[in-house]
Motif scaffolding. Structure first.
Motif, PDB file in Angstrom:
ATOM      1  N   LYS A 203     -55.140  -7.367   8.930  1.00  0.00           N
ATOM      2  CA  LYS A 203     -54.578  -7.299   7.579  1.00  0.00           C
ATOM      3  C   LYS A 203     -53.133  -7.776   7.572  1.00  0.00           C
ATOM      4  CE  LYS A 203     -53.332  -4.046   3.907  1.00  0.00           C
ATOM      5  NZ  LYS A 203     -53.273  -2.615   3.494  1.00  0.00           N
ATOM      6  N   GLU A 207     -52.590 -10.924   5.410  1.00  0.00           N
ATOM      7  CA  GLU A 207     -52.333 -10.504   4.036  1.00  0.00           C
ATOM      8  C   GLU A 207     -50.923  -9.955   3.826  1.00  0.00           C
ATOM      9  OE1 GLU A 207     -55.370  -7.790   2.651  1.00  0.00           O
ATOM     10  OE2 GLU A 207     -56.888  -8.741   3.916  1.00  0.00           O
ATOM     11  N   SER A 208     -50.622  -8.839   4.471  1.00  0.00           N
ATOM     12  CA  SER A 208     -49.413  -8.088   4.114  1.00  0.00           C
ATOM     13  C   SER A 208     -48.140  -8.518   4.827  1.00  0.00           C
ATOM     14  CB  SER A 208     -49.647  -6.596   4.380  1.00  0.00           C
ATOM     15  OG  SER A 208     -49.920  -6.371   5.758  1.00  0.00           O
ATOM     16  N   TYR A 212     -42.654  -9.550   5.654  1.00  0.00           N
ATOM     17  CA  TYR A 212     -42.188  -8.577   6.652  1.00  0.00           C
ATOM     18  C   TYR A 212     -40.682  -8.679   6.889  1.00  0.00           C
ATOM     19  CZ  TYR A 212     -41.525  -6.608  11.363  1.00  0.00           C
ATOM     20  OH  TYR A 212     -41.071  -5.905  12.449  1.00  0.00           O
ATOM     21  N   GLU A 224     -45.886  -1.246   2.982  1.00  0.00           N
ATOM     22  CA  GLU A 224     -46.944  -2.243   2.825  1.00  0.00           C
ATOM     23  C   GLU A 224     -46.675  -3.504   3.627  1.00  0.00           C
ATOM     24  OE1 GLU A 224     -49.829  -1.822   1.354  1.00  0.00           O
ATOM     25  OE2 GLU A 224     -49.257   0.234   0.848  1.00  0.00           O
ATOM     26  N   SER A 225     -45.403  -3.880   3.780  1.00  0.00           N
ATOM     27  CA  SER A 225     -45.065  -5.144   4.441  1.00  0.00           C
ATOM     28  C   SER A 225     -44.949  -5.028   5.954  1.00  0.00           C
ATOM     29  CB  SER A 225     -43.753  -5.695   3.871  1.00  0.00           C
ATOM     30  OG  SER A 225     -43.886  -5.963   2.491  1.00  0.00           O
TER      31      SER A 225
END
Length: 495
Positions: A203, A207-208, A212, A224-225
């Motif tokens: 993921k 995605e996430s 970052y 989430e990041s």
């Protein structure tokens, strides 16, 4: 009784794939795999139900995987030396396989007991390197090369689990009440286990993780990041080598596409932190006393007087500085918070409250699901200014609030007492007039506390004390020695 010659010991390597001691042990049919709930670990004040929850998730998955191959994971409760002694006495054990465990002084004590047990019973204990932490180094010369070399090794293939037999008197998973552990309520968002760890990595890489590098410092966006892999690494659900290789594959794919959307920068930042993860644990492997002694001993004479009132209010998120209180409450509810906010919490405790890092580190260890002693204690010492080789960084919680929660979304979410306070006063709620306090329903000193200390004066006082010790000749000498042992080998100036 069945004949067992080889024993694999699960510790903080709770996975099946890329597990070299498990693979080596699986080469013979006369093998067994065990996990031991160690009382000296479980009963320690640094251990909590949050850790046990993640461990049990991992053990359940491993046990289920073993069953698919008609194999068995043997689980015991008791002192490791006594459990292993009984197994050695009951079976013809010739070899024990495990990773080299680097945790804390208690782990070192257990390791010493097992080494003595194996020697006295003529059992060969095969210990394998865990991630990039090298056993027996005296200084950091060449460590970076050894780390890179380890990461370039091929992933270890699937072991032959069908060779692992069931032992007599094997037990099952232990719940909180069976182990006498008080259950800490928290919002469980991540289950432990190898499968969950790999799904989380996938993921993050697809995605996430794109933002970052940009979001890593934000308590709002970081959940989430960030990769959120720290707990999976701590309990060995996934190896650093596996993460490095998957990250490199993703980087190669992005370079092939000539992408310029932030992904490569974020993955580069993430990759550097994988190396730093092992860098800090290596320090504890080389100097286990860092768990409870300052890296530079000339700092031993500061923070000698405990302040239980300050410690309690800090731990309850009631110090009167909204960003500190919000972060503490978030952490205790989630078992995780991003690195910058961890650093701010420790900095505030060490500098502004002048609390000793040994007391605050013990308190927070039970709330970090990803509690990793090598990182934990070294970071606490860094944020307390006692390493002699790191910059003194006193985080200003008001500035952190302005920088990372300008609209007050995070603070108001975790400090509902302040939900009606205007943003203009959210960093300094104690400055509201009495009429505004009544209007917002937030009475300072009753609904929400006054600041526990004067931020500016306490920071200045701490800085003066720390730098007065740093200036001493003995401190400079000890700092050079600390760098020679632990320094990252980047060029720095010790003054």
């Amino acid at each position: 009784m069945i004949e067992i010659n080889n024993l694999f010991w699960f510790r903080h390597d709770l996975r099946v794939l890329d597990n070299i001691p498990l693979y080596m042990c699986s080469k013979t049919r006369k093998s067994a795999a065990i996990y031991i709930y160690e009382p000296s670990v479980i009963e320690n004040e640094k251990f909590s139900s949050l850790h046990l929850d993640f461990i049990n998730d991992s053990l359940f998955e491993i046990s289920d995987t073993f069953k698919k191959y008609s194999a068995h994971l043997n689980i015991y409760y008791g002192e490791s030396s006594k459990i292993l002694k009984k197994i050695i006495d009951s079976y013809d054990i010739q070899n024990i396989y495990s990773h080299h465990e680097v945790r804390d002084l208690n782990t070192n004590k257990i390791n010493f007991q097992i080494e003595s047990l194996c020697i006295s019973n003529r059992v060969k204990w095969h210990q394998f390197q865990r991630n990039g932490v090298v056993k027996g180094l005296k200084n950091r010369d060449g460590w970076a090369y050894l780390w890179s070399k380890q990461m370039k090794e091929s992933l270890v293939p699937m072991p032959n689990l069908s060779n692992f037999k069931k032992l007599e008197k094997s037990e099952g998973l232990k719940k909180f009440n069976e182990l006498g552990i008080d259950q800490i309520p928290y919002e469980k968002k991540f289950a432990g286990g190898e499968k969950a760890g790999k799904l989380q990595l996938e993921k993050f890489l697809n995605e996430s993780g794109q933002t970052y590098a940009k979001d890593i410092s934000s308590p709002i966006k970081a959940p989430e990041s960030c990769s959120r892999l720290s707990s999976y690494i701590t309990y060995g659900n996934i190896s650093i080598k596996y993460i490095v290789k998957k990250t490199q594959e993703k980087q190669a794919e992005l370079r092939e596409k000539k992408t310029r959307d932030g992904w490569l920068g974020s993955l580069s930042a993430f990759s550097s932190r994988l190396r730093w993860h092992c860098h800090f644990i290596q320090k504890l492997e080389m100097q286990p006393s860092l768990e409870n002694t300052n890296m530079v001993r000339s700092f031993d004479k500061i923070r000698t007087k405990p302040n239980n009132d300050f410690l309690s209010r800090w731990g309850n998120g009631e110090v009167g500085f909204p960003m500190v209180d919000a972060c503490m409450r978030f952490l205790k509810k989630n078992g995780w918070i991003n690195f910058r906010m961890r650093a701010m919490l420790v900095s505030f405790a060490s500098y502004n409250l002048w609390l000793d890092w040994r007391s605050t580190s013990k308190f927070l260890s039970k709330y970090f699901i990803d509690y990793e002693p090598g990182i934990h204690y070294n970071q606490f010492q860094m944020q307390s200014g006692v390493t002699g080789i790191n910059a003194i960084r006193i985080y200003n919680p008001v500035k952190q609030q302005v920088d990372h929660d300008a609209k007050g979304l995070f603070v108001k979410r975790w400090i509902p007492e302040l939900k009606n306070v205007p943003n203009d006063y959210l960093q300094y709620p104690h400055l509201m007039s009495e009429s505004l306090q009544k209007q917002t329903g937030c009475i300072i000193g009753k609904s929400y506390p006054n600041p526990i200390v004067d931020l500016k004066l306490s920071s200045l006082s701490a800085r003066k004390k720390i730098f007065s010790i740093k200036a001493l000749p003995i401190t400079k000498k000890q700092s050079i020695l600390a760098y020679e042992m632990h320094g990252s080998r980047r060029k720095i100036k010790l003054r």
